[in-house]
Design an enzyme around this catalytic site. Structure first.
Site, PDB file in Angstrom:
ATOM      1  N   SER A 155       0.870  -1.174   0.000  1.00 19.87           N
ATOM      2  CA  SER A 155       0.000   0.000   0.000  1.00 19.87           C
ATOM      3  C   SER A 155       0.910   1.228   0.000  1.00 19.87           C
ATOM      4  O   SER A 155       1.760   1.342  -0.879  1.00 19.87           O
ATOM      5  CB  SER A 155      -0.936  -0.052   1.210  1.00 19.87           C
ATOM      6  N   HIS A 181      -2.732  -1.131  -3.195  1.00 20.26           N
ATOM      7  CA  HIS A 181      -3.890  -0.275  -2.910  1.00 20.26           C
ATOM      8  C   HIS A 181      -3.757   1.014  -3.703  1.00 20.26           C
ATOM      9  O   HIS A 181      -2.700   1.622  -3.737  1.00 20.26           O
ATOM     10  CB  HIS A 181      -3.948   0.058  -1.429  1.00 20.26           C
ATOM     11  N   ASP A 233      -4.385  -4.996   5.740  1.00 19.56           N
ATOM     12  CA  ASP A 233      -4.726  -5.874   4.623  1.00 19.56           C
ATOM     13  C   ASP A 233      -3.490  -6.671   4.217  1.00 19.56           C
ATOM     14  O   ASP A 233      -2.388  -6.139   4.158  1.00 19.56           O
ATOM     15  CB  ASP A 233      -5.224  -5.035   3.437  1.00 19.56           C
TER      16      ASP A 233
END
Length: 190
Positions: free
Chosen positions: A13, A40, A133
């Site tokens: 991310s 992401h 995540d």
């Protein structure tokens, strides 16, 4: 992990783009293991990640399309606003169902489906990021006897994501980016 790896899945991310580029830049254009990259991004972003990666790495970088086959020599990029699933026939499926961990694409979704299909022949790598995540997906890979690698949080631009994985998977491998790159190069079969 004792079996020869057949797939590498990488998630990240915040800070994940630079970290993944550093890992991938030295891999040869005919790298023998397909790589799936889930980063992401802002939803509804018409980004140009494919062009960014194509300019900076030797492998072919492509945005994943529905039912596309998985082949060596490619870095497959998860498209914005779709979860990416690995199918039993070694193709991709795109899914626009609910967000997972506030994200779509979700790293957990891709890691879990990769472990279901490839079992001990998958390598999961979790990089810098500001969410959790990817932790449970990487744990699932580890439980299926795949290799679980986490970027050293001390080196990560944002340490939340790698630290969450380390906390959840005490047996994971913690590596700096140069060590991850060297490890991936050691797996290449020309």
């Amino acid at each position: 992990m004792t079996a020869s790896p057949k797939l590498i899945v990488i998630g990240g991310s915040w800070g994940g783009i630079q970290a993944s580029l550093q890992i991938l830049q030295q891999l040869p254009p005919d790298y023998s293991i397909p790589i799936v990259l889930v980063l992401h991004q802002l939803r509804n972003n018409e980004g140009n990640l494919q062009q960014v990666y194509q300019k900076k790495i030797k492998l072919r970088a492509v945005e994943i399309e529905e039912k596309e086959s998985i082949n060596s020599g490619y870095v497959y990029l998860a498209p914005t606003n779709y979860h990416v699933l690995i199918e039993n026939d070694y193709t991709f499926a795109l899914d626009d169902s609910e967000l997972e961990n506030y994200s779509r694409p979700s790293i957990d979704v891709t890691f879990t489906s990769a472990a279901d299909v490839f079992g001990d022949q998958v390598i999961g790598i979790l990089l810098s990021g500001a969410s959790k995540d990817g932790s449970s997906g990487l744990k699932y890979i580890f439980e299926k006897q795949g290799k679980a690698i986490v970027q050293n949080p001390e080196e990560a631009e944002v340490d939340t994501m790698p630290q969450a994985a380390i906390d959840l998977i005490p047996g994971c491998s913690i590596m700096n980016l140069t060590s991850i790159q060297a490890f991936l190069l050691s797996l290449h079969v020309s």
